[in-house]
Structures are given as structure tokens and as C-alpha cells.
Design a protein around this motif. Structure first.
Motif, mmCIF file in Angstrom:
data_model
loop_
_atom_site.group_PDB
_atom_site.id
_atom_site.type_symbol
_atom_site.label_atom_id
_atom_site.label_comp_id
_atom_site.label_asym_id
_atom_site.label_seq_id
_atom_site.Cartn_x
_atom_site.Cartn_y
_atom_site.Cartn_z
ATOM 1 N N TRP A 33 -4.271 17.367 -10.573
ATOM 2 C CA TRP A 33 -3.014 17.920 -10.354
ATOM 3 C C TRP A 33 -2.055 16.944 -9.766
ATOM 4 O O TRP A 33 -2.223 16.130 -9.065
ATOM 5 C CB TRP A 33 -2.917 19.164 -9.243
ATOM 6 N N ASP A 34 -0.781 16.894 -10.394
ATOM 7 C CA ASP A 34 0.269 16.086 -10.249
ATOM 8 C C ASP A 34 -0.073 14.587 -9.928
ATOM 9 O O ASP A 34 0.001 13.941 -9.055
ATOM 10 C CB ASP A 34 0.915 16.492 -8.545
ATOM 11 N N VAL A 35 -0.419 14.173 -11.055
ATOM 12 C CA VAL A 35 -0.934 12.477 -11.330
ATOM 13 C C VAL A 35 0.103 11.570 -10.783
ATOM 14 O O VAL A 35 -0.259 10.481 -10.244
ATOM 15 C CB VAL A 35 -1.310 12.449 -12.758
ATOM 16 N N GLY A 36 1.280 11.769 -11.194
ATOM 17 C CA GLY A 36 2.383 10.817 -10.742
ATOM 18 C C GLY A 36 2.366 10.668 -9.399
ATOM 19 O O GLY A 36 2.649 9.491 -8.822
ATOM 20 N N ARG A 37 2.505 11.808 -8.500
ATOM 21 C CA ARG A 37 2.776 11.529 -7.144
ATOM 22 C C ARG A 37 1.379 10.950 -6.626
ATOM 23 O O ARG A 37 1.598 10.314 -5.709
ATOM 24 C CB ARG A 37 2.787 13.017 -6.659
ATOM 25 N N ARG A 38 0.461 11.510 -7.063
ATOM 26 C CA ARG A 38 -0.899 10.731 -6.399
ATOM 27 C C ARG A 38 -1.017 9.416 -6.804
ATOM 28 O O ARG A 38 -1.563 8.537 -5.734
ATOM 29 C CB ARG A 38 -2.086 11.541 -6.885
ATOM 30 N N LEU A 39 -0.656 8.909 -7.814
ATOM 31 C CA LEU A 39 -1.021 7.341 -8.085
ATOM 32 C C LEU A 39 0.265 6.590 -8.128
ATOM 33 O O LEU A 39 0.085 5.430 -7.819
ATOM 34 C CB LEU A 39 -1.248 7.388 -9.679
ATOM 35 N N ASP A 40 1.451 7.093 -7.701
ATOM 36 C CA ASP A 40 2.685 6.118 -7.796
ATOM 37 C C ASP A 40 2.461 5.400 -6.549
ATOM 38 O O ASP A 40 2.518 5.739 -5.354
ATOM 39 C CB ASP A 40 3.877 7.098 -7.697
ATOM 40 N N ALA A 41 2.501 4.026 -6.788
ATOM 41 C CA ALA A 41 2.672 2.934 -5.667
ATOM 42 C C ALA A 41 1.314 3.025 -4.873
ATOM 43 O O ALA A 41 1.543 2.453 -3.624
ATOM 44 C CB ALA A 41 3.864 3.210 -4.952
ATOM 45 N N ARG A 42 0.415 3.701 -5.090
ATOM 46 C CA ARG A 42 -0.832 3.715 -4.439
ATOM 47 C C ARG A 42 -1.819 2.467 -4.767
ATOM 48 O O ARG A 42 -1.972 1.846 -5.830
ATOM 49 C CB ARG A 42 -1.628 4.877 -5.104
ATOM 50 N N THR A 43 -2.184 1.794 -3.568
ATOM 51 C CA THR A 43 -3.242 0.808 -3.956
ATOM 52 C C THR A 43 -4.711 1.361 -3.853
ATOM 53 O O THR A 43 -4.950 2.328 -3.335
ATOM 54 C CB THR A 43 -3.237 0.039 -2.394
ATOM 55 N N VAL A 44 -5.263 0.810 -4.978
ATOM 56 C CA VAL A 44 -6.486 1.207 -5.385
ATOM 57 C C VAL A 44 -7.552 0.299 -5.262
ATOM 58 O O VAL A 44 -7.188 -0.886 -5.634
ATOM 59 C CB VAL A 44 -6.517 2.173 -6.499
ATOM 60 N N SER A 45 -9.072 0.374 -5.211
ATOM 61 C CA SER A 45 -9.844 -0.527 -5.459
ATOM 62 C C SER A 45 -11.057 -0.019 -6.324
ATOM 63 O O SER A 45 -10.938 1.169 -6.761
ATOM 64 C CB SER A 45 -10.851 -0.658 -3.885
#
Length: 183
Positions: free
Chosen positions: A49-61
Motif C-alpha cells: 500500500w502507498d508505494v510512493g510514500r514508503r519509498l520516496d527518499a528512503r535509504t535501503v540496503s
């Protein structure tokens, strides 16, 4: 004249080295960019749900779960976990006589029947303790399934005495207490 020519030759060599260095950096950046591309292991629909908000400017490993993807066309399946204390009943039952029903936690008033597809060969340890995984197929005509929905299942493994059905917890506790007392 001669000093000027040497300075220009040295500057030209320096610019070539700089050009080669920039070309190598560009190559490395393109390789890094290709590694940033995330490819789903299956073809399906994004269920998060709400992919844009969850991934926007998020640092991932590397290895971090970003999205849930599901194959929503085709047959639906319920993945039921049987607690370790109930495993012996499931494993000793005849799969042909076993009946499975479940309800979605979001819609407990509408039970759905299912048929056993597969019993796992491995007992898995999860947050709720050791459990055996069962896969059950059900008809989508019974209700509209939702991928990832939680269900509560009931598995009938055959007939037993009424006393055992009512007092099963007490009987199994006494058995465990007896084994610990003897050992």
C-alpha cells in the motif's frame, strides 16, 4: 617556442589522463546504476500500500524487503500453520477424510471450505512457536480473497471421543508432566 610546446604537450597529456579518469568514473557509475535496478522474482501485482510514500527518499540496503508482489490471477491458496501440539493429529489423519475450513479475520461470519494441497516436510519455528505449514486450495466463488489476508483455520482430522475432544488439553498436559516427571 620550445618551452611553450612542452607546456602544451604536458597540458594535453594531463587532459588525456583526466578524460580517461572521467571515463572510468562514468563506467563505474553506470555499473552502480545497473545494480540499483530491482527486479521482482515473479511476475505479478504490487500489493504494498502507498508505494510512493514508503519509498520516496528512503535509504535501503541490499536484501531489504521493499514491496510485496503477488500473483493474483489463477488459483488461490490458504497457508495454514498448525501448532506443534496439534501436528501429530494432522500427520496421523487420512488426507482424503480431512476437512478444512477457515474464516478471514476481517470477515469471521463467512466460513470457507478448502481441500488440502500439501503438508510441509519441515516444522518451522516462528514468532508463535514451532508450526507445520499446510497449503489448502479453495474456491474463489465462496468469497473474494485478498492477498496477504490473515485467516483462522479449522482442520477436522477425523472422529474421536467426546471426552478426548473436551479434555484434550488436560490429557496432553498430564502426558507432558508424566514424561518430565519420569525423565
Amino acid at each position: 617556442g620550445v618551452n611553450r610546446a612542452r607546456l602544451l604537450a604536458a597540458e594535453e597529456e594531463e587532459l588525456r589522463e583526466r578524460q580517461n579518469s572521467l571515463a572510468r568514473q562514468l563506467e563505474l557509475l553506470r555499473a552502480e546504476e545497473q545494480e540499483l535496478e530491482v527486479v521482482a522474482p515473479i511476475a505479478g501485482e504490487i500489493l504494498t500500500w502507498d508505494v510512493g510514500r514508503r519509498l520516496d527518499a528512503r535509504t535501503v540496503s541490499r536484501g531489504q524487503v521493499l514491496l510485496t508482489i503477488g500473483k493474483v490471477d489463477g488459483d488461490w491458496m490458504a497457508d495454514l500453520r498448525v501448532r506443534d501440539r496439534d501436528i501429530s493429529h494432522v500427520l496421523s489423519a487420512d488426507p482424503e477424510k480431512m476437512t478444512i475450513s477457515f474464516v478471514r479475520t476481517a470477515d469471521p461470519g463467512r466460513p470457507v471450505t478448502a481441500r488440502l494441497r500439501r503438508v510441509s516436510d519441515v516444522i518451522e519455528t516462528g514468532s508463535e512457536g514451532p508450526a507445520l505449514s499446510l497449503e489448502a486450495d479453495f474456491e474463489t466463488a465462496d468469497f473474494q480473497p485478498t492477498s496477504g489476508a490473515r485467516v483462522i483455520g479449522r482442520i477436522s482430522c477425523g472422529r474421536t471421543t467426546l471426552a478426548y475432544a473436551w479434555l484434550r488439553d488436560l490429557i496432553e498436559s498430564v502426558r507432558l508432566w508424566g514424561w518430565s516427571w519420569l525423565g
